[in-house]
Design a protein around this motif. Structure first.
Motif, PDB file in Angstrom:
ATOM      1  N   ASP A  24       0.812  -1.221   0.000  1.00  0.00           N
ATOM      2  CA  ASP A  24       0.000   0.000   0.000  1.00  0.00           C
ATOM      3  C   ASP A  24       0.841   1.264   0.000  1.00  0.00           C
ATOM      4  OD1 ASP A  24       0.837  -0.232   2.655  1.00  0.00           O
ATOM      5  OD2 ASP A  24      -1.081   0.399   3.489  1.00  0.00           O
ATOM      6  N   ARG A  67       6.468   0.927  -5.450  1.00  0.00           N
ATOM      7  CA  ARG A  67       5.342   0.049  -5.151  1.00  0.00           C
ATOM      8  C   ARG A  67       5.163  -1.038  -6.211  1.00  0.00           C
ATOM      9  NH1 ARG A  67       0.352   2.799  -4.906  1.00  0.00           N
ATOM     10  NH2 ARG A  67      -0.418   0.884  -4.013  1.00  0.00           N
ATOM     11  N   GLU A 126      -3.256  -7.682  -1.732  1.00  0.00           N
ATOM     12  CA  GLU A 126      -2.907  -6.347  -1.245  1.00  0.00           C
ATOM     13  C   GLU A 126      -2.366  -6.444   0.181  1.00  0.00           C
ATOM     14  OE1 GLU A 126      -6.202  -3.723  -1.846  1.00  0.00           O
ATOM     15  OE2 GLU A 126      -6.361  -4.286  -3.972  1.00  0.00           O
ATOM     16  N   GLU A 128      -0.978  -4.345   3.556  1.00  0.00           N
ATOM     17  CA  GLU A 128      -1.024  -3.058   4.264  1.00  0.00           C
ATOM     18  C   GLU A 128       0.087  -3.015   5.306  1.00  0.00           C
ATOM     19  OE1 GLU A 128      -4.895  -2.116   5.775  1.00  0.00           O
ATOM     20  OE2 GLU A 128      -5.860  -2.819   3.948  1.00  0.00           O
TER      21      GLU A 128
END
Length: 131
Positions: A24, A67, A126, A128
């Protein structure tokens, strides 16, 4: 049976799921991190998930603000022991593997079912950052 034939048989009994872990945010550089992917069987809501398979990728590095996804491939059983509808993946990126999971590491906050993962498609997980 030759070694080549045996290896081909073993590969035929596996199904490869390809994917990518997406961070993220990357506020600072990451050096020598380890991505841990756990395939879990979660058929019972009243019990902890059982780990079916764990795959680790070491030596992951990212510059601050980079990223770009971390790509991976999981080899899973095919045929009669194929992926169950109750199997899912969870992931962690551990920035200091000697320390274990800590603030600044990355985790998936949900399970990603494998039953719907298409051969040839990408499973996108994903991650975090832990604050």
């Amino acid at each position: 049976m030759s070694l080549g034939t045996a290896m081909a048989d073993a590969r035929a009994r596996l199904r490869t799921i390809r994917g990518e872990a997406v961070l993220d945010c990357v506020p600072g550089p990451i050096r020598d991190a380890t991505l841990v992917l756990r395939v879990e069987e979660c058929s019972r809501a009243d019990a902890a998930a059982a780990v079916v398979l764990e795959h680790r990728i070491s030596g992951i590095a990212r510059a601050a603000a980079d990223r770009n996804p971390i790509r991976f491939a999981l080899a899973l059983p095919a045929g009669e022991h194929a992926v169950s509808a109750e199997w899912s993946v969870r992931a962690q990126l551990i920035c200091n593997p000697l320390q274990g999971l800590a603030r600044g590491d990355y985790v998936s906050t949900r399970r990603y079912p494998l039953a719907g993962a298409r051969v040839g498609g990408l499973l996108r997980i994903e991650l975090e950052r832990l604050q």
